[in-house]
Design a protein around this motif. Structure first.
Motif, mmCIF file in Angstrom:
data_model
loop_
_atom_site.group_PDB
_atom_site.id
_atom_site.type_symbol
_atom_site.label_atom_id
_atom_site.label_comp_id
_atom_site.label_asym_id
_atom_site.label_seq_id
_atom_site.Cartn_x
_atom_site.Cartn_y
_atom_site.Cartn_z
ATOM 1 N N VAL A 1 2.485 2.870 2.317
ATOM 2 C CA VAL A 1 2.601 3.695 3.943
ATOM 3 C C VAL A 1 3.381 3.354 4.724
ATOM 4 C CG1 VAL A 1 -0.544 3.171 3.625
ATOM 5 C CG2 VAL A 1 1.297 1.359 5.009
ATOM 6 N N THR B 1 1.625 2.887 10.211
ATOM 7 C CA THR B 1 0.310 2.944 9.600
ATOM 8 C C THR B 1 0.108 1.148 8.951
ATOM 9 O OG1 THR B 1 0.080 5.126 8.604
ATOM 10 C CG2 THR B 1 -1.519 3.070 7.528
ATOM 11 N N LEU C 1 0.952 -1.267 -0.099
ATOM 12 C CA LEU C 1 -0.095 -0.345 -0.363
ATOM 13 C C LEU C 1 0.642 1.489 0.011
ATOM 14 C CD1 LEU C 1 -2.807 -1.013 2.866
ATOM 15 C CD2 LEU C 1 -2.620 -1.806 -0.162
ATOM 16 N N ASN D 1 -15.836 4.813 12.260
ATOM 17 C CA ASN D 1 -15.275 6.265 13.505
ATOM 18 C C ASN D 1 -16.732 6.456 13.764
ATOM 19 O OD1 ASN D 1 -18.232 7.802 12.387
ATOM 20 N ND2 ASN D 1 -17.577 8.955 10.025
ATOM 21 N N ASP E 1 -9.196 9.267 10.757
ATOM 22 C CA ASP E 1 -9.129 8.967 9.481
ATOM 23 C C ASP E 1 -8.680 8.742 8.453
ATOM 24 O OD1 ASP E 1 -4.960 9.597 9.227
ATOM 25 O OD2 ASP E 1 -6.768 9.180 7.659
ATOM 26 N N ASP E 2 -10.011 9.839 7.384
ATOM 27 C CA ASP E 2 -10.389 8.923 5.554
ATOM 28 C C ASP E 2 -10.134 8.397 5.211
ATOM 29 O OD1 ASP E 2 -12.455 12.241 6.031
ATOM 30 O OD2 ASP E 2 -13.057 10.436 7.041
ATOM 31 N N GLU E 3 -8.322 8.977 5.134
ATOM 32 C CA GLU E 3 -7.084 7.994 4.233
ATOM 33 C C GLU E 3 -7.007 6.533 4.671
ATOM 34 O OE1 GLU E 3 -6.014 8.412 1.613
ATOM 35 O OE2 GLU E 3 -5.103 7.044 1.678
ATOM 36 N N VAL E 4 -6.643 6.348 6.194
ATOM 37 C CA VAL E 4 -6.417 5.140 7.480
ATOM 38 C C VAL E 4 -7.692 4.373 6.443
ATOM 39 C CG1 VAL E 4 -6.190 4.131 9.067
ATOM 40 C CG2 VAL E 4 -5.144 5.364 8.322
ATOM 41 N N ARG E 5 -8.991 4.759 6.475
ATOM 42 C CA ARG E 5 -10.392 4.267 6.892
ATOM 43 C C ARG E 5 -10.138 3.935 5.374
ATOM 44 N NH1 ARG E 5 -14.599 5.655 9.201
ATOM 45 N NH2 ARG E 5 -16.264 6.200 7.056
ATOM 46 N N ARG E 6 -9.800 4.009 4.216
ATOM 47 C CA ARG E 6 -9.632 4.157 2.564
ATOM 48 C C ARG E 6 -8.957 2.409 2.333
ATOM 49 N NH1 ARG E 6 -6.903 4.235 -1.088
ATOM 50 N NH2 ARG E 6 -5.317 5.458 -0.475
ATOM 51 N N LEU E 7 -7.879 2.553 2.999
ATOM 52 C CA LEU E 7 -6.880 1.807 3.082
ATOM 53 C C LEU E 7 -7.346 0.242 3.454
ATOM 54 C CD1 LEU E 7 -3.939 3.091 4.345
ATOM 55 C CD2 LEU E 7 -4.088 2.875 2.606
ATOM 56 N N THR F 1 -11.678 4.225 13.571
ATOM 57 C CA THR F 1 -10.932 5.852 13.671
ATOM 58 C C THR F 1 -11.518 6.967 12.706
ATOM 59 O OG1 THR F 1 -8.897 6.406 12.346
ATOM 60 C CG2 THR F 1 -9.741 4.777 10.770
#
Length: 521
Positions: free
Chosen positions: A452, A456, A450, A489, A473-479, A471
């Motif tokens: 990262v 992460t 990924l 969330n 964090d939107d980017e962490v959610r996407r991953l 979480t």
């Protein structure tokens, strides 16, 4: 909000949900089969005083595998949780490194719990923090490596702290010892993964002075390349002639050195070697963590036999890690199944497998299936959490949900210190949120896949084990969704899991103005 729909009109979320539903049914079916196998295994043991181990019958000229005897688990407050290391004293006491409980638990040869210990009186350190391996010395003392404390701590056979081992007598010696063993003279041999990730082997004399240290950190593409380099040497043992065998875990091999540290040969393995030991008949046992089995070789590296398989039943492993021998018994830590398995060498052929011939026999076999509804009721959902999620739950006045018994919240072990001593709304977050170990190889794989950073990757590796991530964090959610991990969330978590008021269809704890469940299951 961007659409998740594809050109074919099929939602990726729905496809993932469908796959998860299939996996749940597969897991449920596997659990039913495992319970049925457990029932029959118990019946078979009552009839024959041994257990059938299918699928490993050797050819007539091959070495016959050992037989599963029983498992050591402890019970209640003394139950093992994630045991990693094991050793046996000359009196037959079994010492198990109970990683999650941060202690050493002691049992007799029949698996009866005796006592446990972890107390230190070493300056500011008062207890073990991250014990990983142990070895029992000739004098009966128990030597324990602690990765977080970066040292080896010595205890009496009864668990009383004796002293910290100081290489060269130097209290400032910098290292992170991992696996350890002793040669025939009682001199320590240890592996070191160092503060700068210098993976090496260190020889000591009986006075504790370094006589030889060698190795450097290399992850090889070919297991037969670059002898003397290591990538997580997870096990070490010494043969009768003084040769030292080192399981070079993430390089998928065992390396052999003489008593002067000169490389002699490789023993190629198919998986990830961890614990390693040699018996009195010069047979080398290697615990393969990812193949969930034990491989046996002669000392020249010729394969003799394998035993074990992945599963939850008698004689099945779920990430085995370490191994120790005593007389004709073999002790293996089975991390994922929270036990130490005990195996023994067979004295004759196994009795034939026969179905029960009486109603009472069938009832005995099928009785464990009655536990299935109870297991489903008592199942606790596990979630990996981040600090921003915890802060959001506190801000929303939902700290009490973090303490509910139906959930288990974890964080990567290095991050747990941030919660120790923190109390919010009467909830001790350090006790409620638990530290979770992680696999270095899993984290590296995620980081490469990924692209990262390491924290992460570690977070996602832990979330991959719990199957749930909380979480903000939107980017962490996407991953996480890319790894098919359930993600929430704070608002989504509350809307999904808050207990409903009796007689009301609304969520008791839904925050004002929040639309409720946003579709996450």
């Amino acid at each position: 909000m961007p659409s998740d729909a594809t050109s074919s009109g099929t939602s990726p979320v729905r496809r993932v949900s469908g796959r998860k539903t299939v996996r749940k049914w597969v897991l449920l079916g596997s659990l039913i089969v495992a319970l049925a196998a457990l029932g029959y295994g118990t019946y078979y043991f009552q009839e024959n005083r041994t257990l059938p181990i299918p699928g490993i019958a050797p050819a007539a000229e091959a070495v016959a595998p050992p037989t599963y005897l029983f498992s050591i688990t402890g019970a209640g407050a003394n139950e093992l949780k994630n045991p990693v290391g094991v050793g046996v004293g000359s009196d037959g006491r079994v010492y198990a490194v109970d990683f999650d409980n941060r202690r050493i638990s002691v049992f007799d040869q029949n698996g009866r719990y005796l006592f446990s210990f972890n107390k230190l009186t070493d300056g500011k350190e008062t207890a073990l923090r991250s014990p990983v391996h142990l070895a029992v010395a000739k004098d009966g003392t128990v030597w324990v490596s602690d990765r977080r404390l970066r040292g080896i701590y010595i205890f009496s056979p009864e668990g009383k702290f004796v002293r910290k081992f100081l290489p060269n007598g130097d209290a400032n010696f910098k290292w992170t010892p991992l696996a350890l063993t002793f040669d025939s003279a009682g001199a320590l041999r240890a592996t070191n993964v160092g503060e700068t990730q210098k993976h090496e082997v260190i020889y000591f004399d009986t006075a504790g002075n370094v006589t030889k240290r060698f190795g450097r950190t290399v992850q090889v593409a070919n297991p037969a390349a670059e002898p003397g380099t290591f990538y997580f040497p997870n096990g070490i043992t010494v043969a009768a002639n003084g040769d030292v065998y080192v399981s070079d875990g993430d390089n998928q091999r065992v390396q052999v050195f003489d008593d002067q540290g000169t490389f002699k040969q490789f023993v190629a393995t198919s998986g990830v070697p961890r614990g390693i030991v040699i018996d009195t008949e010069d047979r080398l046992y290697v615990v393969d963590a990812l193949a969930h089995q034990i491989d046996m070789y002669n000392l020249t590296g010729e394969s003799l036999v394998q035993f074990g398989e992945r599963g939850f039943g008698p004689g099945q492993f779920n990430y085995p890690n370490d191994i120790a021998l005593f007389q004709n018994r073999i002790f293996i830590t089975d991390r994922g199944n929270d036990q130490v398995q005990v195996w023994g060498w067979p004295t004759g052929g196994l009795p034939p497998v026969r179905l029960p011939s009486t109603p009472l026999g069938w009832l005995f076999c099928l009785s464990p299936l009655l536990l299935l509804p109870l297991l489903l009721i008592l199942r606790r959902r596990r979630f990996t959490v981040t600090e921003d999620f915890v802060d959001a739950m506190v801000a929303l006045g939902q700290t009490s949900m973090l303490a509910e018994r139906r959930f288990r919240f974890v964080v990567p072990e290095p991050e747990h210190e941030a919660y120790v001593g923190r109390v919010e709304d009467g909830v001790d977050l350090g006790a409620t949120i638990e530290p979770e170990p992680y696999s270095d190889s899993d984290a590296r794989s995620i980081a490469q896949r990924l692209e990262v950073d390491e924290p992460t990757a570690i977070l996602l590796a832990v979330a991959g084990r719990t199957k749930g991530l909380c979480t903000q964090d939107d980017e962490v959610r996407r991953l996480a969704r890319a790894l098919e991990i359930d993600v929430f969330n704070a608002h989504e978590f509350i809307a999904t899991y808050a207990r409903k008021k009796r007689g009301s269809g609304s969520d008791a704890a839904s925050p004002p103005g929040h639309p409720g469940n946003s579709g996450h299951e």
